[in-house]
Each structure stands twice: as C-alpha cells, then as structure tokens.
Design an enzyme around this catalytic site. Structure first.
Site, PDB file in Angstrom:
ATOM      1  N   ASP A  45      34.430  32.194  43.197  1.00  0.00           N
ATOM      2  CA  ASP A  45      35.124  33.238  42.436  1.00  0.00           C
ATOM      3  C   ASP A  45      34.069  33.840  41.524  1.00  0.00           C
ATOM      4  OD1 ASP A  45      36.617  34.771  40.668  1.00  0.00           O
ATOM      5  OD2 ASP A  45      38.212  33.284  40.440  1.00  0.00           O
ATOM      6  N   HIS A  79      40.099  40.200  32.792  1.00  0.00           N
ATOM      7  CA  HIS A  79      41.549  40.165  32.586  1.00  0.00           C
ATOM      8  C   HIS A  79      41.824  41.329  31.649  1.00  0.00           C
ATOM      9  CE1 HIS A  79      41.656  35.561  33.529  1.00  0.00           C
ATOM     10  NE2 HIS A  79      41.349  36.302  34.571  1.00  0.00           N
ATOM     11  N   TYR A 120      46.310  25.022  46.269  1.00  0.00           N
ATOM     12  CA  TYR A 120      45.415  23.947  45.814  1.00  0.00           C
ATOM     13  C   TYR A 120      46.134  22.620  45.994  1.00  0.00           C
ATOM     14  CZ  TYR A 120      44.029  28.272  43.624  1.00  0.00           C
ATOM     15  OH  TYR A 120      43.727  29.604  43.417  1.00  0.00           O
ATOM     16  N   GLU A 153      45.225  37.731  44.138  1.00  0.00           N
ATOM     17  CA  GLU A 153      44.483  36.489  44.302  1.00  0.00           C
ATOM     18  C   GLU A 153      45.360  35.256  44.486  1.00  0.00           C
ATOM     19  OE1 GLU A 153      42.611  35.053  40.638  1.00  0.00           O
ATOM     20  OE2 GLU A 153      43.041  36.995  39.739  1.00  0.00           O
ATOM     21  N   HIS A 196      46.019  40.109  37.944  1.00  0.00           N
ATOM     22  CA  HIS A 196      45.954  40.599  36.564  1.00  0.00           C
ATOM     23  C   HIS A 196      45.356  41.990  36.597  1.00  0.00           C
ATOM     24  CE1 HIS A 196      41.676  39.534  36.936  1.00  0.00           C
ATOM     25  NE2 HIS A 196      42.076  38.390  37.453  1.00  0.00           N
ATOM     26  N   ASP A 233      35.915  41.220  40.605  1.00  0.00           N
ATOM     27  CA  ASP A 233      36.451  39.858  40.548  1.00  0.00           C
ATOM     28  C   ASP A 233      36.889  39.471  41.962  1.00  0.00           C
ATOM     29  OD1 ASP A 233      37.691  37.489  39.870  1.00  0.00           O
ATOM     30  OD2 ASP A 233      39.280  38.397  38.663  1.00  0.00           O
ATOM     31  N   ARG A 286      41.493  30.027  47.671  1.00  0.00           N
ATOM     32  CA  ARG A 286      41.948  31.251  46.994  1.00  0.00           C
ATOM     33  C   ARG A 286      41.239  32.423  47.666  1.00  0.00           C
ATOM     34  NH1 ARG A 286      41.308  29.907  42.159  1.00  0.00           N
ATOM     35  NH2 ARG A 286      39.307  30.795  41.515  1.00  0.00           N
ATOM     36  N   HIS A 291      39.446  26.773  36.940  1.00  0.00           N
ATOM     37  CA  HIS A 291      38.347  27.412  36.207  1.00  0.00           C
ATOM     38  C   HIS A 291      37.108  26.512  36.201  1.00  0.00           C
ATOM     39  CE1 HIS A 291      41.237  30.297  33.911  1.00  0.00           C
ATOM     40  NE2 HIS A 291      40.949  30.711  35.114  1.00  0.00           N
ATOM     41  N   ASP A 320      17.586  30.599  16.902  1.00  0.00           N
ATOM     42  CA  ASP A 320      17.299  32.036  16.846  1.00  0.00           C
ATOM     43  C   ASP A 320      17.299  32.685  18.229  1.00  0.00           C
ATOM     44  OD1 ASP A 320      15.058  30.768  17.667  1.00  0.00           O
ATOM     45  OD2 ASP A 320      13.718  31.606  16.138  1.00  0.00           O
ATOM     46  N   HIS A 353      49.262  29.586  39.577  1.00  0.00           N
ATOM     47  CA  HIS A 353      48.878  30.764  38.788  1.00  0.00           C
ATOM     48  C   HIS A 353      49.539  32.009  39.357  1.00  0.00           C
ATOM     49  CE1 HIS A 353      46.069  32.062  41.931  1.00  0.00           C
ATOM     50  NE2 HIS A 353      45.564  30.842  41.976  1.00  0.00           N
ATOM     51  N   GLU A 373      40.706  36.509  46.818  1.00  0.00           N
ATOM     52  CA  GLU A 373      40.931  37.481  45.731  1.00  0.00           C
ATOM     53  C   GLU A 373      40.226  38.794  46.012  1.00  0.00           C
ATOM     54  OE1 GLU A 373      39.340  36.345  41.853  1.00  0.00           O
ATOM     55  OE2 GLU A 373      40.711  37.762  40.896  1.00  0.00           O
TER      56      GLU A 373
HETATM   57  N1  GLY Z   1      37.854  34.751  37.673  1.00  0.00           N
HETATM   58  C1  GLY Z   1      39.012  34.768  36.908  1.00  0.00           C
HETATM   59  C2  GLY Z   1      40.154  35.229  37.664  1.00  0.00           C
HETATM   60  O1  GLY Z   1      40.100  35.316  38.865  1.00  0.00           O
HETATM   61  O2  GLY Z   1      41.148  35.585  37.111  1.00  0.00           O
HETATM   62 MN    MN Z   2      38.474  35.650  40.039  1.00  0.00          MN
HETATM   63 MN    MN Z   3      41.016  37.329  38.940  1.00  0.00          MN
END
Ligand code: GLY
Ligand code: MN
Ligand code: MN
Length: 440
Positions: free
Chosen positions: A260, A361, A388, A384, A354, A271, A406, A243, A39, A350, A408
C-alpha cells in the site's frame, strides 16, 4: 513537471473570499518545520490548506485574506531574503518574491507580524481560522486580538465573531478542478510504475524493504519529493496488519505480499494497494480470496457516479465479500443476516475508501445533514476493499490463516461514472502472474 498553475491559486482565493461574510478576515499559518532529532529536520511539507490557497512552499509564513480591502485583499507574511541563511538553507522568496511570483497584493516580513496584523484585523467583524488545529497559532491569534482589545478605549474595534475556516475551505478542496485531476493523474501514473517495478522485483529471500526501495526509486525518479504516507510493504502474515510499517521481514516462497504505497506530486496524493504472490503464482486459497476482493472492488466502481451516495460503494463491497466468504465456508449463515450482524467485520474491518486529494485521507464531509453525501463530478476517492484472515483465527481451516488481500485504486467522479486514475498497474490474477513471469 506537472503542477497547479498560478492562476488557479488566485481563483481559489477569490472563490473562498466570495463565500466569506462581509467585513471579515481569514488568517492561515504555514506548517512548522518538524524536528526529527536534535538539529535534524524532517523534509518540509507545507500545510495542505495553506498550500491550496497560496502554492507558497516555505515555513514561517502567514496568509491573510481580506475580501473587499482597497489596498489589496491578499497579504502574505513571510521570511525576508537573507544572504547568510540562504547560503546554509536555500533560497527564499522574500517579500518581493511573494508579490512577484506568488500573487500577493502585499507582503511583509514575518518578524513584523505582531506590529502589523492587529491593524489588519481591527475593524473587521469576523475572523476565519482553523481553530483548534494549531495551539500555538491559536494563542498568537488571541494575542493579536488582545492588542486590539487593549486599545478599545481609543476607539479600536475588535472582531466579535470567530469562525472555523474548515467548513468553507474543505468543501472547496473536495471538488477537484481539471488542473488538480491532471496532477493527481500524474501522481497515480508514477505510483503505478512503482508498483509494477516492485512486482517485477519480487523474489523469495528479498526483504520487504527491498521492495520499498523499488517504490522509493520510482517515486523520486518521477519527480515526487516523498511518498504521500508511510509505505506499507507487508509479506505473509504481516498483510493482516492494516497499518503495518516495519517493512523489514523476509519475503518467503508461497506467501503473498501486500503493498500500500503512493507518491505525492505538488502536494497531491495517490494511494494504491496491490497484493501478489512473492513467487509470482497464486495458491488456490490465495486466488480464491483475491478473486472475491477483486469482484467486490468491481461492484464498488459500479456504485460510483453522480447521484449515488457515498456509502453505496462500501455497501457493494460488503455484499460481495460476505457472499464470497459464505461460498468458501469462511462464514456460515444467511448473507443478509451476516451483513446485518456485521459478521464480515472479522475479515473486512475497514471502510471501502476515503476522499483523496492533498491529504491522503482528504478533507470533506462524508455526511450532510445526517445523510450520506451524494457524489458529484470532481470528487476523488479511493476504492480499497480487503479480506484479512488473522493467523490466529481458530474458526477457519488452517490453510486460510494469514492471508491478507487488499486492492486499492483511486478514482474521480465523472459525468458518466468514474475515471480510474490507477489503472496502470495490473490486478487480475492472470495479468499479475503474466507480468511476474515475464520478469523472471
Ligand atoms: N494508505 C492508507 C489508506 O489506504 O487509507
Ligand atoms: Mn492505501
Ligand atoms: Mn486508502
């Protein structure tokens, strides 16, 4: 608190209704409460489409938009006031509040929806809804339609077209208004402060969650209800897991840590990713990789402006990263050929970004008619790039393995190019080292 003004929700509903076909109706449900365990509930987060059109923060509600309806175009079904439930769970707007505070032309108890909604749908030719994204709601919608069909012999006219609402609504959401950019700047500002705090707190012997705690503290202190997505705090080789969510490893001297994370304000996400050395000083290998990623991000910013297409920024990052990896000897061959064969994907797997907005996203098409979308003023996106180097990559010298970087930032397209919303957190090697040195 900075938030979307009430008039903007009215403007959005009007803009959507202006694009709907004549004699149509749009129906959108609020997000359901998600159970965490038994609950215990997850913190409630309104559905982004529902929030976009109403600003109404409660579950168990349904928006109905009927362009041109004489007795009111905007009807909201919602929970009724209830002294006992409000004592336990908190205040509700009720139907009066829905009209008074949220601009509904009319409001009804959600418990009456089965009796009232078929009558609102009846006689309309088209129904707009987010078909396929909420199976339970789709089933309800068909039940309401079937109520009308069952009365066809009495002259009732069921709609005969069902249209996905997403296309119209998500295209609207892609273009951020001045008020939206203001909220996104605020989310970005708080997230920048959080990253700065985490950088300053970074010490060998702490844990990834120690830095996550710094982020959460700054988010909440800034008024954010929650992060826009699960924060990634990835030290050492974990920085190569895109991730990563565990956030429980120890921070080791000599390692990088990649964070991130971004908060959400009034349902608008930020982000940000920054990568820095746990001990405040980049090693030569870490610095070499970092400088390539940073240069690729700068190259991407230069490709974000009205009339440039969506993929140009990505292409710029691929070029700088591939050339940089060749220079370091991590890739061998001709840069153009390595790009054509996608050899860089072993290190950069990647895309460069986005859309960003109410969903991290965010919604909106990336291609139109098979071609990359051309950028326009008000579109918000992330930039971003990353490199890696897998800890298991046997093709590179050992000294490179386990490095993940990374960087971003969040930007909004402007007439001149783009505005970087997240400039408030350092990212050159010199600036990061200076900030961290000052915190020791
Ligand atoms: N944190 C997810 C991305 O950077 O797309
Ligand atoms: Mn991110
Ligand atoms: Mn992102």
């Amino acid at each position: 608190m900075i938030h979307i003004p009430k008039a903007e929700y009215t403007r959005r509903r009007k803009a959507l209704m202006a694009q709907m076909e004549p004699n149509s109706i749009a129906i959108l449900p609020a997000a359901a409460v998600a159970i965490r365990n038994r609950d215990v509930e997850h913190v409630y987060r309104q559905d982004s489409d529902f929030q976009y059109l109403s600003g109404f923060p409660e579950p168990e509600a349904v928006i109905v938009l009927m362009p041109g309806r004489q007795h009111g175009e905007y009807v909201l079904f919602c929970r009724e006031r209830n002294a006992e439930r409000e004592l336990w769970d908190g205040l509700r707007a009720g139907t009066e509040g829905a009209i008074r505070d949220f601009g509904a032309d009319d409001a009804f108890p959600i418990t009456d929806i089965d009796d009232i909604l078929p009558g609102l749908i009846e006689g309309r030719d088209r129904v707009y809804s987010a078909m396929g994204s909420n199976a339970e709601f789709d089933r309800h919608l068909m039940e309401w339609i079937n109520v009308i069909r069952s009365k066809a012999h009495l002259g009732a006219q069921p709609p005969n077209e069902f249209v996905a609402l997403d296309h119209l609504l998500h295209d609207m959401r892609l273009y951020k208004s001045a008020a939206e950019v203001k909220v996104m700047r605020e989310a970005a500002r708080i997230s920048c402060a959080a990253h700065v705090k985490a950088m300053q707190a970074s010490r060998a012997g702490l844990y990834e969650f120690s830095l996550e705690a710094e982020l959460d503290y700054e988010f909440r202190k800034g008024g954010a209800k929650m992060p826009a997505y699960g924060s990634i705090v990835a030290a050492g080789r974990n920085s190569c897991i895109l991730h990563y969510q565990q956030n429980d490893a120890v921070l080791k001297d000599g390692d990088l840590v990649l964070i991130d994370a971004g908060c959400e304000i009034d349902c608008y996400a930020s982000d940000i990713t920054r990568t820095w050395p746990v001990n405040g000083k980049f090693s030569p290998e870490q610095k070499a990789i970092y400088e390539i990623v940073l240069a690729s991000q700068e190259a991407a910013f230069a490709e974000i402006a009205p009339d440039k297409h969506w993929n140009q920024a990505h292409e710029a990052t691929v070029h700088v990263i591939t050339a940089g990896l060749v220079k370091l000897g991590l890739l061998q061959g001709d840069v153009d050929e390595l790009i054509a064969s996608e050899a860089y994907k072993a290190f950069y797997m990647h895309r460069a970004g986005h859309w960003l907005g109410m969903d991290v996203h965010d919604v909106g098409e990336y291609k139109v008619g098979g071609e990359w979308r051309v950028l326009e003023v008000g579109m918000a996106l992330t930039v971003e790039p990353g490199i890696y180097i897998s800890p298991d990559n046997q093709n590179v010298a050992k000294k490179w393995r386990g490095i993940g970087v990374r960087i971003e930032d969040d930007v909004v397209v402007t007439k001149q190019g783009c505005e970087i919303l997240t400039g408030g957190v350092p990212k050159t090697v010199a600036d990061i080292e200076a900030l961290m040195a000052a915190a020791r």
